[in-house]
Design a protein around this motif. Structure first.
Motif, PDB file in Angstrom:
ATOM      1  N   TYR A 148       1.634   9.934  -4.561  1.00 17.69           N
ATOM      2  CA  TYR A 148       2.276  11.180  -4.121  1.00 17.69           C
ATOM      3  C   TYR A 148       3.106  11.776  -5.258  1.00 17.69           C
ATOM      4  CZ  TYR A 148       1.227   9.956   0.787  1.00 17.69           C
ATOM      5  OH  TYR A 148       0.615   9.633   1.970  1.00 17.69           O
ATOM      6  N   ASP A 155       0.826  -1.208   0.000  1.00 13.96           N
ATOM      7  CA  ASP A 155       0.000   0.000   0.000  1.00 13.96           C
ATOM      8  C   ASP A 155       0.860   1.258   0.000  1.00 13.96           C
ATOM      9  OD1 ASP A 155      -2.317  -1.490  -0.039  1.00 13.96           O
ATOM     10  OD2 ASP A 155      -2.697  -1.298   2.106  1.00 13.96           O
ATOM     11  N   MET A 156       1.975   1.215   0.723  1.00 13.01           N
ATOM     12  CA  MET A 156       2.867   2.383   0.759  1.00 13.01           C
ATOM     13  C   MET A 156       3.532   2.594  -0.603  1.00 13.01           C
ATOM     14  SD  MET A 156       2.738   4.417   3.192  1.00 13.01           S
ATOM     15  CE  MET A 156       4.132   5.417   2.722  1.00 13.01           C
ATOM     16  N   ALA A 199       1.026   4.346  -2.495  1.00 13.70           N
ATOM     17  CA  ALA A 199       0.934   5.718  -1.992  1.00 13.70           C
ATOM     18  C   ALA A 199       2.061   6.575  -2.565  1.00 13.70           C
ATOM     19  CB  ALA A 199       0.977   5.728  -0.465  1.00 13.70           C
ATOM     20  N   ASN A 247       5.005  14.401   2.072  1.00 11.97           N
ATOM     21  CA  ASN A 247       4.747  12.977   2.287  1.00 11.97           C
ATOM     22  C   ASN A 247       5.812  12.094   1.637  1.00 11.97           C
ATOM     23  OD1 ASN A 247       2.451  13.315   3.887  1.00 11.97           O
ATOM     24  ND2 ASN A 247       1.118  13.454   2.107  1.00 11.97           N
TER      25      ASN A 247
END
Length: 118
Positions: free
Chosen positions: A11, A3-4, A7, A25
């Motif tokens: 981003y 998931d990161m 992300a 982020n």
């Protein structure tokens, strides 16, 4: 972790669209190795870009990165700027630096005044 990674992709797209928050982020992701290989130098680059666009938290994080490298003068300058931008943790950090003998009383007073005026 998967998931990161997603992300980080999102981003990165948001940065291309002009998001200052996404720059911050990405800095966090690289600083802590979340979804990407840990790279503090790359994190600092993202924090710097966000700070140059007016993000006080990124400016504070730059101070933290410099402090970890024992570049206390540079760290203090970043903390002073973020305090004057209204970031509440920066005067407290400068107070800690004052108590440790790294910052002067005048610098701590400048941070407090700058924060109050922000």
């Amino acid at each position: 972790q998967k998931d990161m990674r997603k992300a980080v992709e999102l981003y990165t797209e948001a940065v291309e669209l002009g998001s200052v928050e996404a720059l911050f982020n990405l800095g966090v992701a690289y600083e802590y190795g979340e979804g990407v290989q840990k790279d503090v130098a790359k994190a600092a680059e993202f924090y710097e870009k966000a700070a140059m666009q007016g993000c006080p938290l990124s400016r504070h994080k730059l101070g933290c990165v410099e402090g970890q490298k024992r570049n206390h003068d540079r760290a203090l300058r970043h903390f002073l700027i973020s305090a004057k931008m209204g970031y509440k943790d920066s005067p407290e950090t400068i107070k800690d630096m004052f108590m440790a003998g790294i910052a002067t009383k005048e610098q701590y007073a400048e941070a407090l005044k700058g924060y109050q005026d922000a």
